[in-house]
Scaffold this active site. Structure first.
Site, PDB file in Angstrom:
ATOM      1  N   CYS A  10      23.594 142.192  57.040  1.00  0.00           N
ATOM      2  CA  CYS A  10      22.147 142.029  57.205  1.00  0.00           C
ATOM      3  C   CYS A  10      21.472 143.398  57.245  1.00  0.00           C
ATOM      4  O   CYS A  10      21.819 144.252  58.054  1.00  0.00           O
ATOM      5  CB  CYS A  10      21.874 141.275  58.500  1.00  0.00           C
ATOM      6  N   SER A  11      20.472 143.595  56.396  1.00  0.00           N
ATOM      7  CA  SER A  11      19.802 144.898  56.328  1.00  0.00           C
ATOM      8  C   SER A  11      19.081 145.229  57.639  1.00  0.00           C
ATOM      9  O   SER A  11      19.112 146.375  58.086  1.00  0.00           O
ATOM     10  CB  SER A  11      18.822 144.947  55.156  1.00  0.00           C
TER      11      SER A  11
END
Length: 113
Positions: A10-11
């Site tokens: 997840c960024s």
């Protein structure tokens, strides 16, 4: 000790982890998809965040849409769903002592450092 519930894919979670690294403070990384929080831990997290369990759910996940959306679920049902399907847990979560935040946006994390 600061703790981050982290998903490396997840960024926003990676951005949150970077903020912690830049802070120079010691912290623990919990890869919650592998080391899944128990129902008790999830209740403690929602209490620290000051939110109801439904506010910790990623409602756009297909698991949620296919199995839970539109059903009359109790808080205990929602906690159980997150424990059984950790992809449903919003991320990242950062806990520092008695304070906790969801790192969306990542700058929220600064409030607990």
């Amino acid at each position: 000790m600061i703790k981050i519930y982290h998903n490396p894919r997840c960024s926003k979670s990676r951005q949150g982890l970077s903020l912690l690294e830049e802070s120079g403070k010691e912290f623990e990384v919990v890869k919650y998809l592998e080391d899944v929080p128990s129902e008790k831990e999830l209740r403690e997290i929602t209490d620290l965040l000051g939110i109801s369990p439904i506010e910790l759910v990623r409602k756009n996940e297909s698991i949620w849409k296919d199995n839970y959306k539109g059903k009359d679920l109790s808080d205990a049902d929602i906690i159980k769903a997150m424990a059984e399907n950790p992809k449903l847990i919003e991320r990242p979560i950062v806990i520092s002592g008695k304070k906790a935040v969801i790192g969306r946006p990542p700058k929220n994390i600064k409030s607990v450092l």
